[in-house]
Design an enzyme around this catalytic site. Structure first.
Site, PDB file in Angstrom:
ATOM      1  N   GLU A  37     -12.178  -7.563  -7.919  1.00  0.00           N
ATOM      2  CA  GLU A  37     -10.867  -6.898  -8.011  1.00  0.00           C
ATOM      3  C   GLU A  37     -11.049  -5.386  -8.029  1.00  0.00           C
ATOM      4  O   GLU A  37     -11.892  -4.855  -8.757  1.00  0.00           O
ATOM      5  CB  GLU A  37     -10.191  -7.388  -9.295  1.00  0.00           C
ATOM      6  CG  GLU A  37      -8.747  -7.737  -9.158  1.00  0.00           C
ATOM      7  CD  GLU A  37      -8.443  -8.880  -8.192  1.00  0.00           C
ATOM      8  OE1 GLU A  37      -8.225  -8.599  -6.987  1.00  0.00           O
ATOM      9  OE2 GLU A  37      -8.390 -10.035  -8.628  1.00  0.00           O
ATOM     10  N   GLY A 125       5.896 -10.192  -6.768  1.00  0.00           N
ATOM     11  CA  GLY A 125       5.408  -9.477  -7.950  1.00  0.00           C
ATOM     12  C   GLY A 125       4.493 -10.331  -8.800  1.00  0.00           C
ATOM     13  O   GLY A 125       4.219 -10.017  -9.947  1.00  0.00           O
ATOM     14  N   LEU A 128       0.242 -12.263  -5.847  1.00  0.00           N
ATOM     15  CA  LEU A 128      -0.230 -13.202  -4.825  1.00  0.00           C
ATOM     16  C   LEU A 128      -0.005 -12.640  -3.416  1.00  0.00           C
ATOM     17  O   LEU A 128       0.003 -13.369  -2.438  1.00  0.00           O
ATOM     18  CB  LEU A 128       0.470 -14.566  -4.987  1.00  0.00           C
ATOM     19  CG  LEU A 128       0.312 -15.198  -6.382  1.00  0.00           C
ATOM     20  CD1 LEU A 128       1.124 -16.490  -6.485  1.00  0.00           C
ATOM     21  CD2 LEU A 128      -1.162 -15.481  -6.706  1.00  0.00           C
ATOM     22  N   ASP A 175      -5.936  -7.962   1.102  1.00  0.00           N
ATOM     23  CA  ASP A 175      -4.815  -8.902   1.164  1.00  0.00           C
ATOM     24  C   ASP A 175      -4.471  -9.279   2.601  1.00  0.00           C
ATOM     25  O   ASP A 175      -4.243 -10.449   2.922  1.00  0.00           O
ATOM     26  CB  ASP A 175      -3.589  -8.301   0.468  1.00  0.00           C
ATOM     27  CG  ASP A 175      -3.872  -7.970  -0.990  1.00  0.00           C
ATOM     28  OD1 ASP A 175      -4.922  -8.418  -1.506  1.00  0.00           O
ATOM     29  OD2 ASP A 175      -3.069  -7.258  -1.608  1.00  0.00           O
TER      30      ASP A 175
HETATM   31  C1  GAF Z   1      -3.870  -5.199  -4.423  1.00  0.00           C
HETATM   32  C2  GAF Z   1      -4.299  -4.412  -3.195  1.00  0.00           C
HETATM   33  F1  GAF Z   1      -3.381  -4.524  -2.192  1.00  0.00           F
HETATM   34  C3  GAF Z   1      -5.672  -4.869  -2.699  1.00  0.00           C
HETATM   35  O1  GAF Z   1      -6.087  -4.049  -1.633  1.00  0.00           O
HETATM   36  C4  GAF Z   1      -6.705  -4.860  -3.841  1.00  0.00           C
HETATM   37  O2  GAF Z   1      -7.122  -3.558  -4.130  1.00  0.00           O
HETATM   38  C5  GAF Z   1      -6.146  -5.567  -5.079  1.00  0.00           C
HETATM   39  O3  GAF Z   1      -4.868  -5.075  -5.446  1.00  0.00           O
HETATM   40  C6  GAF Z   1      -7.055  -5.433  -6.273  1.00  0.00           C
HETATM   41  O4  GAF Z   1      -8.251  -6.078  -6.033  1.00  0.00           O
HETATM   42  O5  GAF Z   1      -3.657  -6.535  -4.118  1.00  0.00           O
END
Ligand code: GAF
Length: 382
Positions: A37, A125, A128, A175
Site C-alpha cells: 500500500e 468510498g 475498492l 488501481d
Molecule cells: C489509491 C491510489 F489510487 C493507488 O494508486 C494507491 O496509491 C493506493 O491508494 C494506496 O496503495 O487507491
C-alpha cells in the site's frame, strides 16, 4: 448482482433515457490490493486483484462533439463539449469519464462524442477503486467505439492521466492496472518502475480459505489532500536518503537514518511493504496461502503506526477478525476510510460475527461483508 444483470440494467436505463439501445456495454472491475500500500507511486511493487463487482458503461457514439454522461449513482447528468476540454474544465464525478476522453484525445486518438450511462455495484468510498473502475470502463468503451488500437497497458496510463491531471489526484498506477489487466483466479504482481506484470495464481478456495472484505462504512476520498500529503512526505524521505525513490532502498532499517521522525516512519512503511509484496508473491508461487496471514498483519501494523492512515473502524475490524480466527487482516487502499480484508477459513462465520459484535459494542453501524473472488479484468459484456 452478476455482471450480466448489471449490464442489462444499465442498457435498460440507457433506453429509458435516450429511447434507443446503446452500441455496447463495457464492464471494469474494482480491486482489492492483497498487499503493498502506497508503494506504487514510490516505484515499488503491488499485488492487487480484480473483484467480481465493478462499473458498467453503456455507450453510443454521437456526431456533435459532446459527451452526454449520466451517472446512476450520482443521480446526475453532465454535458461536456470535447472541444477546449482540459484540466479544471469539469469537476466532481464527471471529471473521471470526461478526463478519460480528454487523455485519449491528448494522446492523439480520434475519440469523438459519446452518450454514456454509468452504473455500478461497487460501494463508493470503500477503498475498492470505484473511481478507477469508472475510468477504465469508459476507456475500453471509447477505445472500441472509436477503434482506438492501444494495448491495455496504454489504456492504463491514459486512465491514470485522467485521474492525475483532470481530477487532480496524484495517484499511482495500481488501481487502473488491476482493473484493466486483472485475470480470474490470479493476483497481478506489478513492478511500478519497469511496468512489468506477472499474473500470480491466487485461489483461496482451493486452499480451504476465503478472502473476506469488510466495508467498514467509514468513507474515504483521495481528493481530500491527505493522500497527496503522504505522497509528498515519501518524496521528501527519498530525498533525505539520497535515492530517486523509496523503491531504491532494500532494508527498512535504513529509514532510521532520516532525521525527521515522521519521514523516517513513512519511509519504513514503504520499504517494508515492498519487502512484504515480494514475500507474498513468493508464498503464492509456493501455494502457501496460509503464510500470507502474518504479512497481512504486519502490513496493517505498519499502515497504522508508521504511515498513520488507518482509522478506528479498520483497527477494530482487523483486530477482531484475527482474534476470531482470521489468519491475517489489514486495511486496503488509500486509507482514512474504506475496507479491511481478512484471510479466513472457507465457510467461516465467526470472523463476521466478531467484527459485527465489535462494532455493536461501540455503537457503530454494522459493517458490510463482501466476498472477494479474484476475477477477470475489464471487458465488453453486451
Ligand atoms: C489509491 C491510489 F489510487 C493507488 O494508486 C494507491 O496509491 C493506493 O491508494 C494506496 O496503495 O487507491
Amino acid at each position: 448482482m452478476s455482471g450480466a444483470a448489471l449490464a442489462r440494467r444499465v442498457a435498460g436505463r440507457f433506453r429509458d433515457w435516450h429511447g434507443s439501445a446503446p452500441e455496447g456495454v463495457w464492464h471494469a472491475p474494482g480491486r482489492v490490493n492483497l498487499i503493498g500500500e502506497h508503494t506504487d507511486y514510490n516505484s515499488g511493487w503491488v499485488l492487487p486483484f480484480a473483484l467480481d463487482r465493478g462499473v458498467v458503461a453503456a455507450a453510443a457514439r454521437r456526431g456533435d462533439g459532446l459527451l452526454d454522461i449520466r451517472s446512476e449513482q450520482a443521480g446526475d447528468r453532465a454535458t461536456v463539449p470535447l472541444a477546449g476540454l482540459g484540466p479544471g474544465g469539469v469537476t466532481g464525478w464527471a471529471a473521471y469519464p470526461a478526463g478519460v476522453a480528454w487523455a485519449m484525445r491528448e494522446a492523439g486518438h480520434p475519440v469523438g462524442g459519446a452518450t454514456l450511462v454509468i452504473d455500478s455495484d461497487l460501494p463508493q468510498g470503500a477503498g475498492l477503486s470505484s473511481s478507477a473502475a469508472i475510468e477504465c470502463a469508459v476507456a475500453i468503451a471509447l477505445a472500441e467505439l472509436y477503434q482506438v488500437r492501444v494495448p491495455r497497458t496504454g489504456l492504463v496510463r491514459l486512465a491514470r492521466r485522467a485521474e492525475n491531471e483532470m481530477v487532480g489526484v496524484p495517484s499511482g498506477i495500481m488501481d487502473q492496472s488491476a482493473s484493466l489487466l486483472g485475470e480470474a483466479g490470479h493476483a497481478l504482481l506489478l513492478d511500478c518502475r519497469s511496468g512489468e506484470t506477472a499474473a500470480v495464481p491466487f485461489d483461496p478456495a482451493a486452499a480451504g480459505l476465503a478472502l473476506l472484505v469488510v466495508d467498514t462504512g467509514a468513507r474515504h476520498a483521495l481528493t481530500d489532500g491527505r493522500y497527496a500529503l503522504r505522497r509528498q512526505e515519501c518524496e521528501r524521505a527519498a530525498r533525505a536518503l539520497g535515492v530517486p525513490s523509496l523503491r531504491d532502498v532494500a532494508d527498512p532499517a535504513r529509514a532510521a537514518a532520516i532525521g525527521d521522525p515522521v519521514l523516517a516512519r513513512r519511509a519504513r512503511h514503504v520499504i517494508s511493504d515492498d519487502c512484504r509484496v515480494c514475500a507474498a508473491a513468493d508464498l503464492l508461487g509456493a501455494h502457501d496461502l496460509a503464510g500470507l496471514g502474518p504479512l497481512l498483519h504486519a502490513s496493517h501494523a505498519s499502515l497504522r503506526d508508521d504511515f498513520e492512515i488507518s482509522w478506528p473502524q479498520a483497527d477494530v475490524a482487523a483486530e477482531a477478525a484475527e482474534r476470531a480466527g482470521a489468519l491475517g487482516a489489514r486495511m486496503v487502499g488509500g486509507g482514512f476510510g474504506g475496507s479491511v480484508i481478512a484471510l479466513v477459513p472457507a465457510g467461516d462465520t465467526a470472523v463476521r460475527a466478531a467484527v459485527a459484535a465489535g462494532y455493536a459494542a461501540r455503537g457503530w453501524p454494522e459493517p458490510a461483508f463482501l466476498a472477494a473472488p479474484p476475477s477477470a479484468g475489464a471487458r465488453r459484456l453486451l
